[in-house]
Design an enzyme around this catalytic site. Structure first.
Site, PDB file in Angstrom:
ATOM      1  N   GLY A  20      -7.020  -9.949  -2.767  1.00 33.56           N
ATOM      2  CA  GLY A  20      -5.641  -9.997  -2.273  1.00 33.56           C
ATOM      3  C   GLY A  20      -5.593 -10.608  -0.880  1.00 33.56           C
ATOM      4  N   ALA A  21      -6.317 -11.724  -0.707  1.00 31.98           N
ATOM      5  CA  ALA A  21      -6.468 -12.300   0.641  1.00 31.98           C
ATOM      6  C   ALA A  21      -5.326 -13.213   1.031  1.00 31.98           C
ATOM      7  CB  ALA A  21      -7.793 -13.061   0.714  1.00 31.98           C
ATOM      8  N   TYR A 165       5.325   8.988 -16.764  1.00 27.77           N
ATOM      9  CA  TYR A 165       5.115   7.996 -15.696  1.00 27.77           C
ATOM     10  C   TYR A 165       6.137   8.139 -14.574  1.00 27.77           C
ATOM     11  CZ  TYR A 165       4.410   3.542 -13.318  1.00 27.77           C
ATOM     12  OH  TYR A 165       4.152   2.581 -12.372  1.00 27.77           O
TER      13      TYR A 165
HETATM   14  N1  LIG Z   1       1.423  -2.213   4.016  1.00 24.53           N
HETATM   15  C1  LIG Z   1       1.279  -0.898   4.119  1.00 24.53           C
HETATM   16  O1  LIG Z   1       2.012  -0.220   4.859  1.00 24.53           O
HETATM   17  C2  LIG Z   1       0.187  -0.215   3.352  1.00 24.53           C
HETATM   18  C3  LIG Z   1       0.062   1.176   3.491  1.00 24.53           C
HETATM   19  C4  LIG Z   1      -0.976   1.831   2.834  1.00 24.53           C
HETATM   20  C5  LIG Z   1      -1.870   1.115   2.070  1.00 24.53           C
HETATM   21  N2  LIG Z   1      -1.725  -0.233   1.940  1.00 24.53           N
HETATM   22  C6  LIG Z   1      -2.705  -0.949   1.107  1.00 24.53           C
HETATM   23  O2  LIG Z   1      -3.081  -2.155   1.704  1.00 24.53           O
HETATM   24  C7  LIG Z   1      -3.564  -3.048   0.708  1.00 24.53           C
HETATM   25  C8  LIG Z   1      -3.032  -4.447   0.979  1.00 24.53           C
HETATM   26  O3  LIG Z   1      -1.633  -4.457   0.798  1.00 24.53           O
HETATM   27  P1  LIG Z   1      -0.635  -5.180   1.814  1.00 24.53           P
HETATM   28  O4  LIG Z   1       0.095  -4.121   2.533  1.00 24.53           O
HETATM   29  O5  LIG Z   1      -1.336  -6.228   2.566  1.00 24.53           O
HETATM   30  O6  LIG Z   1       0.413  -5.801   0.760  1.00 24.53           O
HETATM   31  P2  LIG Z   1       0.690  -7.316   0.300  1.00 24.53           P
HETATM   32  O7  LIG Z   1       1.111  -8.133   1.452  1.00 24.53           O
HETATM   33  O8  LIG Z   1       1.610  -7.191  -0.850  1.00 24.53           O
HETATM   34  O9  LIG Z   1      -0.738  -7.783  -0.195  1.00 24.53           O
HETATM   35  C9  LIG Z   1      -1.298  -7.302  -1.395  1.00 24.53           C
HETATM   36  C10 LIG Z   1      -2.238  -8.347  -1.926  1.00 24.53           C
HETATM   37  O10 LIG Z   1      -2.792  -7.872  -3.153  1.00 24.53           O
HETATM   38  C11 LIG Z   1      -2.613  -8.894  -4.102  1.00 24.53           C
HETATM   39  N3  LIG Z   1      -2.583  -8.417  -5.467  1.00 24.53           N
HETATM   40  C12 LIG Z   1      -1.658  -7.665  -6.106  1.00 24.53           C
HETATM   41  N4  LIG Z   1      -1.998  -7.506  -7.390  1.00 24.53           N
HETATM   42  C13 LIG Z   1      -3.167  -8.174  -7.575  1.00 24.53           C
HETATM   43  C14 LIG Z   1      -4.019  -8.398  -8.678  1.00 24.53           C
HETATM   44  N5  LIG Z   1      -3.741  -7.928  -9.894  1.00 24.53           N
HETATM   45  N6  LIG Z   1      -5.148  -9.133  -8.492  1.00 24.53           N
HETATM   46  C15 LIG Z   1      -5.436  -9.632  -7.278  1.00 24.53           C
HETATM   47  N7  LIG Z   1      -4.665  -9.477  -6.195  1.00 24.53           N
HETATM   48  C16 LIG Z   1      -3.540  -8.756  -6.363  1.00 24.53           C
HETATM   49  C17 LIG Z   1      -1.311  -9.583  -3.728  1.00 24.53           C
HETATM   50  O11 LIG Z   1      -1.216 -10.837  -4.381  1.00 24.53           O
HETATM   51  P3  LIG Z   1       0.215 -11.541  -4.610  1.00 24.53           P
HETATM   52  O12 LIG Z   1       0.595 -12.160  -3.295  1.00 24.53           O
HETATM   53  O13 LIG Z   1      -0.088 -12.527  -5.679  1.00 24.53           O
HETATM   54  O14 LIG Z   1       1.174 -10.477  -5.028  1.00 24.53           O
HETATM   55  C18 LIG Z   1      -1.534  -9.681  -2.230  1.00 24.53           C
HETATM   56  O15 LIG Z   1      -2.397 -10.735  -1.929  1.00 24.53           O
HETATM   57  C19 LIG Z   1      -3.137  -2.447  -0.625  1.00 24.53           C
HETATM   58  O16 LIG Z   1      -4.275  -1.889  -1.262  1.00 24.53           O
HETATM   59  C20 LIG Z   1      -2.155  -1.363  -0.244  1.00 24.53           C
HETATM   60  O17 LIG Z   1      -2.167  -0.272  -1.163  1.00 24.53           O
HETATM   61  C21 LIG Z   1      -0.722  -0.917   2.570  1.00 24.53           C
END
Ligand SMILES: NC(=O)c1ccc[n+]([C@@H]2O[C@H](COP(=O)([O-])OP(=O)(O)OC[C@H]3O[C@@H](n4cnc5c(N)ncnc54)[C@H](OP(=O)(O)O)[C@@H]3O)[C@@H](O)[C@H]2O)c1
Length: 294
Positions: A20-21, A165
């Site tokens: 998810g980079a 769910y």
């Molecule tokens: N932001 C917060 O406040 C927060 C809080 C707690 C935990 N987190 C965790 O942080 C991590 C990163 O999230 P983020 O906040 O940076 O959100 P984000 O900006 O939505 O990034 C998530 C990334 O994961 C990718 N992804 C989603 N489904 C995927 C799949 N099936 N295969 C490969 N890549 C996939 C997305 O790709 P696409 O661009 O194609 O969708 C995106 O690159 C997650 O694990 C999330 O649970 C975030």
């Protein structure tokens, strides 16, 4: 702790894989690690989005060593085809990709989508990259969880069906799975005297695409309160690179686990059960058909 990404030591010669980079914390981590000289393999489920993200890193860091590879963590076939072409050594694996609170759907393999994307794909990826991790002198596997991970109990039933769910519970279960996986991986690595470390991190509340712009009132509140993705990435960057971070540890933001620099956290009570961790491990082996050859 007022630790900043500028404190990361030189990473020349090191290879990093980030899931998810192309967005949010994965993109911020790609920037920070490439800026320190690492070769960063930016993986994305959508290659176009991956290329666009790579261009951003290259624009910000002239001479950055980055490549894009397709990897959809919700698909075991995609994980297999990514790892088939991978040859080590691998120094840092950031299990970062995630989805949150989406309506019920099943992965191509037939599993509930949060568990498939956030946990099962990363379990399989880590298993299949183990030889590459072993080939590095002191590799680290950092898996990204959330405060949501402590607001639930692990449930092992209904990982395929829509019965009962609820989208936030499904997210929380997958984030608890990230912690139980890290704890069990750490125990198994220590049992065999491995040089590989397993750590977990969470970003507090960070302004990323996890909360889409159209997510209504909640999205608006999040945008106002959240810290930047660069700040939110600090706990995972600390876990991935700091000489003081140790296997089995969990890092998150210092101020109420909400925002601020990286701080060592206590693993939540729900994540310290060896029995639950072993049960999840056994189920993950069963579901993916993969085990770790420590
Ligand atoms: N932001 C917060 O406040 C927060 C809080 C707690 C935990 N987190 C965790 O942080 C991590 C990163 O999230 P983020 O906040 O940076 O959100 P984000 O900006 O939505 O990034 C998530 C990334 O994961 C990718 N992804 C989603 N489904 C995927 C799949 N099936 N295969 C490969 N890549 C996939 C997305 O790709 P696409 O661009 O194609 O969708 C995106 O690159 C997650 O694990 C999330 O649970 C975030």
């Amino acid at each position: 702790m007022s630790w900043k990404a500028s404190a990361i030591e030189d990473l020349s010669g090191k290879t990093v894989v980030i899931t998810g980079a192309n967005s949010g914390l994965g993109l911020a981590s790609s920037h920070a690690l490439a800026a320190k000289g690492a070769h960063v393999i930016m993986t994305a489920r959508d290659e176009q989005r991956g290329w666009a993200a790579k261009a951003k890193v290259e624009h910000a860091i002239p001479g950055a060593s980055v490549e894009v590879r397709r990897l959809d963590t919700s698909s075991l076939d995609s994980v297999r085809s990514f790892t088939k072409d991978f040859s080590g050594p691998l120094d840092i694996l950031l299990n970062n990709a995630g989805i949150m609170a989406i309506p019920f759907s099943q992965s191509v393999d037939g599993y509930e989508m949060h568990l498939a994307t956030n946990h099962l794909g990363h379990f399989a990826l880590t298993a299949l990259l183990l030889e590459s991790l072993k080939a590095a002198p002191a590799a680290r596997v950092v898996t990204i969880s959330s405060v949501a991970g402590k607001q639930t109990a692990m449930s092992f039933d209904d990982i395929t069906t829509e019965t009962g769910y609820e989208k936030w519970s499904a997210y929380a279960r997958s984030k608890l799975a990230n912690l139980l996986f890290t704890a069990e991986l750490d125990r198994k690595l220590r049992d065999v005297g491995s040089t590989i470390s397993a750590l977990a991190a969470h970003p507090g509340l960070s302004d990323t695409n996890l909360f889409p712009d159209d997510s209504g009132r909640m999205g608006g509140i999040v945008k106002r309160l959240a810290q930047s993705a660069d700040a939110g990435a600090l706990p995972q960057l600390f876990a991935a690179t700091s000489p003081t971070a140790q296997s089995g540890q969990y890092y998150g933001p210092s101020f109420a686990e909400f925002r601020g620099g990286p701080k060592l956290l206590k693993m939540p009570t729900v994540a310290v059960s060896v029995e639950e961790a072993q049960k999840l491990w056994a189920q993950s082996v069963d579901v993916t058909g993969l085990d770790f050859s420590f």
